[in-house]
Design an enzyme around this catalytic site. Structure first.
Site, PDB file in Angstrom:
ATOM      1  NE  ARG A  50      17.589   4.680 -59.187  1.00  0.00           N
ATOM      2  CZ  ARG A  50      16.335   4.409 -59.427  1.00  0.00           C
ATOM      3  NH1 ARG A  50      16.019   3.568 -60.388  1.00  0.00           N
ATOM      4  NH2 ARG A  50      15.382   4.952 -58.705  1.00  0.00           N
ATOM      5  CG  ASP A  92      19.168  -0.038 -62.871  1.00  0.00           C
ATOM      6  OD1 ASP A  92      18.377  -0.443 -61.981  1.00  0.00           O
ATOM      7  OD2 ASP A  92      18.769   0.477 -63.921  1.00  0.00           O
ATOM      8  CE  LYS A 146       6.095  -0.075 -41.377  1.00  0.00           C
ATOM      9  NZ  LYS A 146       6.279   1.383 -41.249  1.00  0.00           N
ATOM     10  CG  HIS A 176      11.599   1.171 -36.214  1.00  0.00           C
ATOM     11  ND1 HIS A 176      10.584   1.434 -37.096  1.00  0.00           N
ATOM     12  CD2 HIS A 176      11.531   2.162 -35.278  1.00  0.00           C
ATOM     13  CE1 HIS A 176       9.944   2.527 -36.711  1.00  0.00           C
ATOM     14  NE2 HIS A 176      10.494   2.992 -35.617  1.00  0.00           N
ATOM     15  CE  LYS A 180      10.395   2.815 -31.510  1.00  0.00           C
ATOM     16  NZ  LYS A 180      10.948   4.158 -31.598  1.00  0.00           N
ATOM     17  CD  GLU A 214       3.940   8.451 -35.971  1.00  0.00           C
ATOM     18  OE1 GLU A 214       5.067   8.710 -36.385  1.00  0.00           O
ATOM     19  OE2 GLU A 214       3.086   7.865 -36.656  1.00  0.00           O
ATOM     20  CG  ASP A 233       3.131   4.307 -41.682  1.00  0.00           C
ATOM     21  OD1 ASP A 233       4.103   3.820 -42.285  1.00  0.00           O
ATOM     22  OD2 ASP A 233       3.206   5.343 -40.989  1.00  0.00           O
ATOM     23  CG  HIS A 238       5.578   0.038 -35.748  1.00  0.00           C
ATOM     24  ND1 HIS A 238       6.620  -0.746 -36.179  1.00  0.00           N
ATOM     25  CD2 HIS A 238       5.629   1.166 -36.500  1.00  0.00           C
ATOM     26  CE1 HIS A 238       7.284  -0.097 -37.134  1.00  0.00           C
ATOM     27  NE2 HIS A 238       6.688   1.053 -37.359  1.00  0.00           N
ATOM     28  CE  LYS A 338       2.132   8.870 -39.980  1.00  0.00           C
ATOM     29  NZ  LYS A 338       2.833   7.836 -39.222  1.00  0.00           N
TER      30      LYS A 338
HETATM   31  N1  LIG Z   1      12.645   6.154 -44.334  1.00  0.00           N
HETATM   32  C1  LIG Z   1      12.196   5.598 -43.215  1.00  0.00           C
HETATM   33  O1  LIG Z   1      12.222   6.172 -42.121  1.00  0.00           O
HETATM   34  C2  LIG Z   1      11.620   4.236 -43.254  1.00  0.00           C
HETATM   35  C3  LIG Z   1      11.711   3.448 -44.387  1.00  0.00           C
HETATM   36  N2  LIG Z   1      11.218   2.179 -44.372  1.00  0.00           N
HETATM   37  C4  LIG Z   1      11.340   1.330 -45.560  1.00  0.00           C
HETATM   38  O2  LIG Z   1      12.692   1.280 -45.967  1.00  0.00           O
HETATM   39  C5  LIG Z   1      12.776   1.176 -47.371  1.00  0.00           C
HETATM   40  C6  LIG Z   1      13.588   2.341 -47.913  1.00  0.00           C
HETATM   41  O3  LIG Z   1      12.922   3.529 -47.546  1.00  0.00           O
HETATM   42  P1  LIG Z   1      13.536   4.970 -47.835  1.00  0.00           P
HETATM   43  O4  LIG Z   1      14.981   4.996 -47.594  1.00  0.00           O
HETATM   44  O5  LIG Z   1      12.678   5.904 -47.091  1.00  0.00           O
HETATM   45  O6  LIG Z   1      13.222   5.121 -49.390  1.00  0.00           O
HETATM   46  P2  LIG Z   1      13.936   6.071 -50.424  1.00  0.00           P
HETATM   47  O7  LIG Z   1      13.044   6.171 -51.584  1.00  0.00           O
HETATM   48  O8  LIG Z   1      14.425   7.299 -49.759  1.00  0.00           O
HETATM   49  O9  LIG Z   1      15.205   5.226 -50.824  1.00  0.00           O
HETATM   50  C7  LIG Z   1      15.162   4.065 -51.593  1.00  0.00           C
HETATM   51  C8  LIG Z   1      16.496   3.897 -52.266  1.00  0.00           C
HETATM   52  O10 LIG Z   1      16.389   2.794 -53.163  1.00  0.00           O
HETATM   53  C9  LIG Z   1      17.014   3.172 -54.360  1.00  0.00           C
HETATM   54  N3  LIG Z   1      16.482   2.503 -55.547  1.00  0.00           N
HETATM   55  C10 LIG Z   1      15.201   2.401 -55.928  1.00  0.00           C
HETATM   56  N4  LIG Z   1      15.130   1.724 -57.096  1.00  0.00           N
HETATM   57  C11 LIG Z   1      16.412   1.412 -57.445  1.00  0.00           C
HETATM   58  C12 LIG Z   1      17.021   0.716 -58.529  1.00  0.00           C
HETATM   59  N5  LIG Z   1      16.321   0.174 -59.507  1.00  0.00           N
HETATM   60  N6  LIG Z   1      18.346   0.599 -58.554  1.00  0.00           N
HETATM   61  C13 LIG Z   1      19.110   1.144 -57.572  1.00  0.00           C
HETATM   62  N7  LIG Z   1      18.596   1.795 -56.507  1.00  0.00           N
HETATM   63  C14 LIG Z   1      17.273   1.927 -56.469  1.00  0.00           C
HETATM   64  C15 LIG Z   1      16.730   4.645 -54.506  1.00  0.00           C
HETATM   65  O11 LIG Z   1      17.691   5.172 -55.369  1.00  0.00           O
HETATM   66  P3  LIG Z   1      17.502   6.598 -56.058  1.00  0.00           P
HETATM   67  O12 LIG Z   1      17.868   7.556 -54.953  1.00  0.00           O
HETATM   68  O13 LIG Z   1      18.467   6.562 -57.166  1.00  0.00           O
HETATM   69  O14 LIG Z   1      16.073   6.668 -56.496  1.00  0.00           O
HETATM   70  C16 LIG Z   1      16.890   5.125 -53.071  1.00  0.00           C
HETATM   71  O15 LIG Z   1      18.223   5.449 -52.759  1.00  0.00           O
HETATM   72  C17 LIG Z   1      11.343   1.141 -47.881  1.00  0.00           C
HETATM   73  O16 LIG Z   1      10.947  -0.193 -47.977  1.00  0.00           O
HETATM   74  C18 LIG Z   1      10.571   1.833 -46.758  1.00  0.00           C
HETATM   75  O17 LIG Z   1       9.236   1.436 -46.728  1.00  0.00           O
HETATM   76  C19 LIG Z   1      10.648   1.643 -43.247  1.00  0.00           C
HETATM   77  C20 LIG Z   1      10.527   2.372 -42.099  1.00  0.00           C
HETATM   78  C21 LIG Z   1      10.981   3.721 -41.999  1.00  0.00           C
HETATM   79  O1  LIG Z   2       7.526   2.827 -39.368  1.00  0.00           O
HETATM   80  C1  LIG Z   2       7.182   3.958 -39.126  1.00  0.00           C
HETATM   81  O2  LIG Z   2       7.428   4.469 -37.899  1.00  0.00           O
HETATM   82  C2  LIG Z   2       7.461   5.865 -37.684  1.00  0.00           C
HETATM   83  C3  LIG Z   2       7.385   6.050 -36.176  1.00  0.00           C
HETATM   84  O3  LIG Z   2       8.526   5.480 -35.599  1.00  0.00           O
HETATM   85  P1  LIG Z   2       9.126   6.047 -34.250  1.00  0.00           P
HETATM   86  O4  LIG Z   2      10.293   5.182 -33.968  1.00  0.00           O
HETATM   87  O5  LIG Z   2       9.492   7.477 -34.517  1.00  0.00           O
HETATM   88  O6  LIG Z   2       8.055   5.946 -33.218  1.00  0.00           O
HETATM   89  C4  LIG Z   2       6.317   6.553 -38.386  1.00  0.00           C
HETATM   90  O7  LIG Z   2       6.424   7.963 -38.259  1.00  0.00           O
HETATM   91  C5  LIG Z   2       6.338   6.191 -39.849  1.00  0.00           C
HETATM   92  O8  LIG Z   2       5.223   6.792 -40.497  1.00  0.00           O
HETATM   93  C6  LIG Z   2       6.288   4.683 -40.009  1.00  0.00           C
HETATM   94  O9  LIG Z   2       6.498   4.348 -41.374  1.00  0.00           O
END
Ligand SMILES: NC(=O)C1=CN([C@@H]2O[C@H](COP(=O)(O)OP(=O)(O)OC[C@H]3O[C@@H](n4cnc5c(N)ncnc54)[C@H](OP(=O)(O)O)[C@@H]3O)[C@@H](O)[C@H]2O)C=CC1
Ligand SMILES: O=C1O[C@H](COP(=O)(O)O)[C@@H](O)[C@H](O)[C@H]1O
EC number: 1.1.1.49
Length: 497
Positions: A50, A92, A146, A176, A180, A214, A233, A238, A338
């Protein structure tokens, strides 16, 4: 791997491209696929977020993140190819009108892969937005991250929202761990080796341990984690996926539904845990302050933004039982937490002792065979066998000793690049292969089992057991096995601090 010529180019759209997952995992993984020449020459990668920004700024940002998160120097030739695929569009995702701009960036005659790296709460909005601008057809694939929901009911709501616009064969639910290499190797190990295939049941196996430890804490994700806890989580997805692969019947083929049908049967056969047996079969813990790898770390309740009354679990141990012919009487002990001493994931198969001892005391004192499957970080497979101590004796007896047959992937495949899980999964989505993605009925069945445990914990009003950061969890988790004369496997990996 050589790119199959039947592999079609696509428009790969990363919704949430500014988010942590995209920056840290998805874009660096795509770059690695580029390096391996596994992305079709005509495939485009379109970042959607956005924040309004120019394509030049987006490209610069992607480059900086690839350098930061891949931990290697950029290859200019690869980067040149990769950067030319990139496009950026500001949307958005909750505003249905803003999808018209998005439509101008994709080619409706090509396959479109929509990766929803956003909070699941807006999956429905994104699907509606795509539908509103008439770009959904049967060639579109949608990738869901997820956790899908917080429990069975909320996961059904999210799955229904997506199912309004997409058939199940178009939906790729990510876990994910299924990307692996070592988790995938469970299938090869079990079904490509007759020594295991024929000994893989209650006749030969005493019990199974699955540990995913972890060393990290919640990494600044209090808001998300406190609502989820380690059960949602890690266990719901997993650990149950690993358990399903270890316990499933042989699938007829490696196609998506053959594998997923078998995994689902395992999930359905899991014995329910509820108020009547939760105390005997589960342990939940929450870390207090301590030292991990020599560094002092705060307790869970002292983390930034913490609610100091939280009873969310950061550690779970479960004695799971699978009520089917193959696994009757074989416990599967699951453990994940954790802030444990080190990051280590292992599956350990404990075989039964031979029925008759013809060797005397040395046989009695040695543990029976064990198969250790090291999922990460020191990937490999190890078998403990009994061996004759070489040498002559006058008594005619035979002394035994324990020996290890060890296959270390880093040594055996030293020249191979072991791909990150997301590389594998992104490639599979682009190839249109659903085998490594979780089907709706699997997700829902996993929730059913997990919801029942969570409900039992809620109704017991017992708080989680404290454990010091840098330890293997509450002492009760040791008791879970000790009362059955067993103990958690302590590998070389788990002793490494
Ligand atoms: N991060 C990780 O390692 C992991 C993440 N996940 C899953 O992946 C997904 C994303 O996670 P993550 O990247 O960490 O989350 P973040 O909050 O870092 O990123 C989510 C993104 O979605 C965007 N967003 C949210 N609402 C809107 C909207 N209305 N319009 C446009 N963009 C929007 C946010 O934009 P803005 O920056 O503008 O708010 C942000 O860039 C989630 O479902 C999470 O559970 C799963 C496993 C591991
Ligand atoms: O999905 C998730 O996985 C990570 C652990 O992943 P790994 O590949 O590093 O073993 C976990 O830390 C996180 O909390 C969970 O959302």
């Amino acid at each position: 791997m050589v790119l199959d010529t039947s592999y079609e180019p696509c428009d790969l759209v990363l919704f949430g491209t500014q988010g942590d997952l995209s920056r840290r995992k998805l874009l660096p993984s795509l770059y690695q696929l580029e390096k391996a020449e596994l992305i079709h020459a005509d495939t485009k990668i379109i970042g959607v977020a956005r924040q309004s920004m120019t394509l030049e700024d987006y490209v610069d940002e992607v480059r900086a993140n690839i350098i930061k998160f891949s931990g290697e120097e950029i290859c200019e030739k690869t980067w040149q190819q990769f950067s030319e695929r990139l496009d950026y569009v500001c949307v958005d995702m909750k505003d249905m009108n803003s999808y018209q701009t998005f439509k101008e960036h994709v080619d409706p005659s090509r396959i479109m892969v929509c990766y929803l790296a956003t909070p699941p709460a807006i999956y429905g909005d994104i699907c509606r937005g795509l539908n509103g601008c008439n770009i959904i057809d049967e060639s579109v694939r949608v990738v869901l991250e997820k956790p899908i929901g917080h429990d069975l009911e909320s996961s059904k709501v999210i799955n229904d929202q997506v199912a309004e616009f997409f058939e199940e064969r178009q939906i790729y639910r990510i876990d994910h761990y299924l990307g692996k290499e070592t988790v995938l190797n469970l299938i090869a190990l079990r079904f490509a080796n007759s020594i295991f295939a024929t000994n893989w049941d209650h006749n030969c196996i005493d019990h199974v341990q699955i540990s995913v430890a972890e060393s990290v804490g919640i990494e600044g994700r209090w808001g998300y984690f406190d609502d989820a806890g380690q059960m949602r989580d890690m266990v719901q997805n997993h650990l149950l996926q690993i358990l399903s692969l270890v316990a499933m019947e042989p699938p007829t083929t490696l196609d998506a539904d053959s594998i997923r049908d078998e995994k689902l049967k395992v999930l359905k056969a899991l014995r329910p845990i509820n108020a009547s047996n939760v105390a005997d079969t589960t342990v939940r813990g929450q870390y207090t302050s301590g030292f991990v790898k020599g560094n002092e770390v705060p307790g869970y309740l002292e983390e930034d933004d913490a609610n100091t009354q939280s009873q969310t679990e950061t550690f779970v141990a479960i004695k799971a039982e699978i009520d089917n012919w193959r696994w009757a009487g074989v416990p599967f002990y699951l453990r994940t937490g954790k802030r444990m001493p080190t990051k280590v994931s292992e599956v350990v198969i404990y075989f039964k002792r031979q029925p008759h001892n013809m060797f005397g005391d040395s046989f009695k004192s040695l543990p029976p065979n064990k198969l250790v499957i090291r999922l990460q970080p020191d990937e490999g497979v190890e078998i403990t066998v009994m061996n004759k101590v070489p040498g002559l004796t006058s008594s005619g007896s035979m002394d035994l000793q324990k020996s290890k047959l060890n296959l270390s992937f880093s040594e055996a495949f030293a020249d191979e690049h072991i791909p990150d899980a997301y590389e594998k999964l992104l490639l599979e989505v682009m190839l249109g292969n659903q085998a490594l993605f979780v089907r709706r009925d699997e997700v829902e069945q996993a929730w059913r089992w997990v919801d029942s445990i969570l409900e039992a914990w809620r109704s017991s009003s017992e708080p989680p057991e404290p454990y010091q950061a840098g330890t293997w969890g509450p002492v009760y988790s040791i008791g879970l096995l000790a009362r059955e004369n067993r103990s958690w496997y302590e590998s070389k990996q788990s002793k490494k601090k």
